[in-house]
Design an enzyme around this catalytic site. Structure first.
Site, PDB file in Angstrom:
ATOM      1  CB  THR A 128      -1.271  -0.231   1.261  1.00 46.90           C
ATOM      2  OG1 THR A 128       0.032  -0.529   2.204  1.00 46.90           O
ATOM      3  CG2 THR A 128      -1.794  -1.072   1.138  1.00 46.90           C
ATOM      4  CG  ASP A 129       5.549   1.269   0.713  1.00 48.43           C
ATOM      5  OD1 ASP A 129       4.670   0.131  -0.413  1.00 48.43           O
ATOM      6  OD2 ASP A 129       6.337   1.223   0.886  1.00 48.43           O
ATOM      7  CG  LEU A 150      12.770  -9.092   9.810  1.00 48.30           C
ATOM      8  CD1 LEU A 150      13.182 -10.310  10.477  1.00 48.30           C
ATOM      9  CD2 LEU A 150      11.118  -9.069   9.845  1.00 48.30           C
ATOM     10  CB  SER A 151      13.766  -2.240   7.987  1.00 52.20           C
ATOM     11  OG  SER A 151      13.766  -1.591   6.899  1.00 52.20           O
ATOM     12  CB  SER A 152      19.305  -5.251   8.767  1.00 48.59           C
ATOM     13  OG  SER A 152      19.387  -5.727   7.159  1.00 48.59           O
ATOM     14  CD  GLU A 212      16.888   1.650   1.995  1.00 51.85           C
ATOM     15  OE1 GLU A 212      16.848   1.680   2.651  1.00 51.85           O
ATOM     16  OE2 GLU A 212      16.800   0.144   1.004  1.00 51.85           O
ATOM     17  CG  ASP A 268      11.685  -0.823   6.058  1.00 52.17           C
ATOM     18  OD1 ASP A 268      10.430  -0.670   6.128  1.00 52.17           O
ATOM     19  OD2 ASP A 268      12.381  -1.116   5.286  1.00 52.17           O
TER      20      ASP A 268
HETATM   21  P1  ADP Z   1      16.909  -5.689   4.991  1.00 60.19           P
HETATM   22  O1  ADP Z   1      16.804  -4.213   5.002  1.00 60.19           O
HETATM   23  O2  ADP Z   1      15.837  -6.453   4.461  1.00 60.19           O
HETATM   24  O3  ADP Z   1      17.767  -5.890   5.845  1.00 60.19           O
HETATM   25  P2  ADP Z   1      18.312  -4.602   2.397  1.00 60.19           P
HETATM   26  O4  ADP Z   1      19.391  -5.758   1.254  1.00 60.19           O
HETATM   27  O5  ADP Z   1      17.327  -4.113   2.502  1.00 60.19           O
HETATM   28  O6  ADP Z   1      17.503  -5.904   3.871  1.00 60.19           O
HETATM   29  O7  ADP Z   1      19.982  -4.481   4.061  1.00 60.19           O
HETATM   30  C1  ADP Z   1      20.871  -5.530   3.584  1.00 60.19           C
HETATM   31  C2  ADP Z   1      21.956  -4.695   3.865  1.00 60.19           C
HETATM   32  O8  ADP Z   1      21.986  -3.764   4.529  1.00 60.19           O
HETATM   33  C3  ADP Z   1      23.201  -5.477   3.919  1.00 60.19           C
HETATM   34  O9  ADP Z   1      23.642  -5.981   2.652  1.00 60.19           O
HETATM   35  C4  ADP Z   1      23.986  -4.651   4.331  1.00 60.19           C
HETATM   36  O10 ADP Z   1      24.116  -3.865   3.187  1.00 60.19           O
HETATM   37  C5  ADP Z   1      22.929  -3.632   5.013  1.00 60.19           C
HETATM   38  N1  ADP Z   1      23.576  -3.654   6.716  1.00 60.19           N
HETATM   39  C6  ADP Z   1      22.533  -4.387   7.205  1.00 60.19           C
HETATM   40  N2  ADP Z   1      22.916  -4.708   8.770  1.00 60.19           N
HETATM   41  C7  ADP Z   1      24.785  -4.106   8.478  1.00 60.19           C
HETATM   42  C8  ADP Z   1      25.867  -4.283   9.609  1.00 60.19           C
HETATM   43  N3  ADP Z   1      25.257  -4.816  10.903  1.00 60.19           N
HETATM   44  N4  ADP Z   1      26.891  -3.670   9.005  1.00 60.19           N
HETATM   45  C9  ADP Z   1      27.061  -3.510   7.846  1.00 60.19           C
HETATM   46  N5  ADP Z   1      26.038  -3.285   6.752  1.00 60.19           N
HETATM   47  C10 ADP Z   1      24.868  -3.696   7.133  1.00 60.19           C
HETATM   48 MG    MG Z   2      15.989  -2.597   3.130  1.00 64.67          MG
END
Ligand code: ADP
Ligand code: MG
Length: 389
Positions: free
Chosen positions: A38-39, A128-130, A163, A175
């Protein structure tokens, strides 16, 4: 009591040496409870911040150099300077940090150099938006070191631009918004057009959120995402002809969808029906959550899954299986796929006392059916990014 973050600090000192004042920053991951796809249709989403998080140790440098290290990508230290034009580069993971520095400078915030070490207990690339956690935590590091704070929504928008520009991911604002602005014990009903939000209670006394990763990642994700976006645009173009004030599927009503049957291409009609229905479900679920009507929230989550499976067609057998099995456990209110689809995670809402039963059941049945060990954890709703020390 032992001093907190000892491991992180020791690792930092091993990499960058001792001395100076260390700060510790955290930024959580997030899960979307309802409101999927929806975003980008100007609609509503209902995410919350989760317990798994990114932790960063950082320290100021006088010479403007930024040196970044990560326990996840342990092969190198990335270096750039806030006194020179910042460009994208290798390794890819550091582009989040470069991007945030560049966008903060672009917004007129003077930065100093820094050393930073990132660690995760949040799965990387697991939906989960790392990525937003990395961006928002980096922004907090820079701001903390120059003694500044920023409105959390402004900070989210700066991170989103980072981003877009530096990692070239055309992401929405959800996110970064939730990672930056979440409150503990609350989910956020967010209007992606107006950028306004309403916090809705998700009380840890009553509720747990269980996230189960199917460990499946289908090739389709990128191309199907682009195709869905195009189909939504086709839908808008159709409705606009009859109702010129419609700017996005957000503006289309259920009745307009019904009366389009037979006139609009069948596939486009289904895509539109998902978006219009999902917006209505999301808003209703937010209200129902806040009023502790958890059964209703659960029904809406189940309907959301069916709509994503049948009308938007972004689910897969593994997600369908997990969402259905979750509903076989007592005390589970609702379950659905979460995220873009074709793999990734399901999210379930349940009573705290059902957590063990639910995680056990999903693990066993999924292993039996697919021979894969799923990643599962339970969480409460946590606060957005913060400075811990
Ligand atoms: P999601 O957001 O679903 O986890 P993404 O592909 O959008 O997946 O983002 C993942 C990317 O974020 C990784 O490939 C890396 O580039 C960056 N990232 C996440 N956690 C770390 C970390 N602890 N150290 C360095 N980069 C990170
Ligand atoms: Mg992401």
């Amino acid at each position: 009591m032992s001093a907190p973050y000892v491991d992180l600090k020791e690792q930092f000192i091993r990499i960058f040496g001792s001395g100076g004042r260390l700060h510790i920053i955290r930024a959580p991951g997030r899960v979307n409870l309802i409101g999927e796809h929806t975003d980008y249709n100007d609609g509503f989403v209902c995410p919350m911040a989760i317990e798994p998080q990114v932790l960063v140790a950082c320290r100021a440098r006088e010479d403007g150099k930024v040196r970044l290290a990560s326990t996840v990508f342990s092969d190198s230290i990335v270096e750039f300077s806030v006194q020179e034009k910042i460009r994208r580069g290798e390794p890819a993971w550091a582009n989040y940090g470069r991007g945030v520095a560049a966008e903060l400078l672009g917004a007129g915030i003077p930065l100093c150099g820094m050393e930073a070490l990132y660690t995760n207990n949040l799965p990387v690339g697991g939906g989960l938006s790392s990525s937003a956690a990395i961006e928002v935590s980096t922004a907090f590091c820079f701001l903390t070191l120059v003694g500044q704070t920023m409105d959390p929504m402004r900070l989210a928008l700066i991170c989103q631009r980072a981003e877009h520009e530096f990692s070239q991911v055309p992401c929405g604002i959800m996110d970064q918004m939730i990672v930056s602005t979440a409150q503990a014990g609350k989910a956020t009903l967010f209007d992606c057009r107006a950028l306004t939000k309403q916090y809705v209670s998700i009380d840890p006394k009553d509720l747990r959120v269980v996230i189960c990763n199917s460990m499946v990642k289908h090739e389709l994700t990128g191309s199907a995402y682009a195709e869905r976006r195009r189909q939504c645009e086709d839908g808008v173009a159709f409705f606009q002809k009859e109702y010129p004030s419609i700017r996005a599927l957000r503006d289309v009503t259920c009745r307009q969808i019904e009366s389009a049957a037979g006139k609009l291409d069948e596939v486009i009609l289904r895509r539109c029906r998902h978006i219009v229905g999902e917006n209505a479900r999301c808003v209703e679920a937010g209200q129902a959550l806040d009023q502790q009507r958890y059964e209703r929230v659960g029904e809406l989550m189940v309907q959301s899954h069916q709509s994503l499976r049948d009308d938007y067609q972004v689910s897969c057998p593994e997600l369908d299986f997990l969402a259905a099995e979750a509903m076989n456990v007592r005390g589970v209110y609702g379950a659905r796929m979460t995220g873009g689809g074709f793999g990734g995670c399901i999210v379930a809402l349940c009573q705290p006392r059902s957590v063990e039963m639910l995680t056990g059941h999903l693990r066993e049945t999924y292993k039996q059916k697919y021979g894969i060990e799923p990643g599962i954890f339970a969480t409460t709703a946590t606060a957005g990014a913060s400075v811990l020390e």
